[in-house]
Design a protein around this motif. Structure first.
Motif, mmCIF file in Angstrom:
data_model
loop_
_atom_site.group_PDB
_atom_site.id
_atom_site.type_symbol
_atom_site.label_atom_id
_atom_site.label_comp_id
_atom_site.label_asym_id
_atom_site.label_seq_id
_atom_site.Cartn_x
_atom_site.Cartn_y
_atom_site.Cartn_z
ATOM 1 N N ARG A 110 0.934 -1.320 0.054
ATOM 2 C CA ARG A 110 -0.049 0.033 -0.014
ATOM 3 C C ARG A 110 1.050 1.161 -0.084
ATOM 4 N NH1 ARG A 110 -4.557 -0.671 4.302
ATOM 5 N NH2 ARG A 110 -5.159 1.543 3.257
ATOM 6 N N MET A 111 0.317 2.408 -0.270
ATOM 7 C CA MET A 111 0.727 3.592 -0.502
ATOM 8 C C MET A 111 0.253 4.740 0.392
ATOM 9 S SD MET A 111 3.162 5.569 -1.441
ATOM 10 C CE MET A 111 3.685 6.705 -3.022
ATOM 11 N N PHE A 112 1.018 5.328 1.357
ATOM 12 C CA PHE A 112 0.417 6.254 2.171
ATOM 13 C C PHE A 112 1.243 7.715 1.797
ATOM 14 C CE2 PHE A 112 -0.210 3.256 5.789
ATOM 15 C CZ PHE A 112 -1.645 2.823 5.358
ATOM 16 N N ILE A 113 0.535 8.820 1.614
ATOM 17 C CA ILE A 113 1.143 9.975 1.479
ATOM 18 C C ILE A 113 1.050 10.778 2.575
ATOM 19 C CG2 ILE A 113 1.131 11.987 0.293
ATOM 20 C CD1 ILE A 113 0.264 10.447 -2.263
ATOM 21 N N ALA A 114 1.837 11.387 3.345
ATOM 22 C CA ALA A 114 1.945 12.123 4.684
ATOM 23 C C ALA A 114 1.713 13.460 4.282
ATOM 24 C CB ALA A 114 3.228 11.791 5.488
#
Length: 120
Positions: A110-114
């Motif tokens: 998965r990809m998280f963008i902070a």
């Protein structure tokens, strides 16, 4: 953070382990700072490699002995900071619908963008 009995000398450590009690999921997160110049593929493979090292689909022993005790599932993720001047953020953004998305989908990363006000 290392799994018990796991020798990952020279490979590094897990950056972040997050636990969501309401979903019973833990997230093994490879964090990339905005000034990181690595290619996104490296971040994806690091997250996947660490996940495999702690047991992959059978990470229950790792979860039981971690701060995420109670989690049923360990997901692998990459987190980059939202920063239009960041080369790693832009690399993910530019190729997101093609190359990196396919790799992440096949490895179930998965990809998280902070963001400054939370995580997307």
């Amino acid at each position: 953070m290392k799994a018990e009995g796991c020798d990952n000398k020279g490979i590094g450590d897990i950056d972040l382990l997050s636990y969501n009690q309401s979903s019973s999921k833990a997230f093994l997160i490879e964090v990339k700072r905005p000034d990181n110049n690595e290619r996104p593929l490296r971040a994806i493979l690091e997250a996947y490699t660490y996940w495999k090292q702690v047991g992959g689909e059978n990470a229950s022993n790792f979860l039981k002995t971690s701060k995420a005790a109670g989690a049923d599932v360990l997901e692998k993720c990459v987190m980059v900071y939202y920063n239009p001047r960041s080369s790693i953020y832009n690399s993910f953004k530019q190729k997101w619908n093609k190359y990196y998305h396919k790799i992440m989908q096949s490895l179930n990363v998965r990809m998280f963008i902070a963001l400054s006000n939370g995580i997307y």
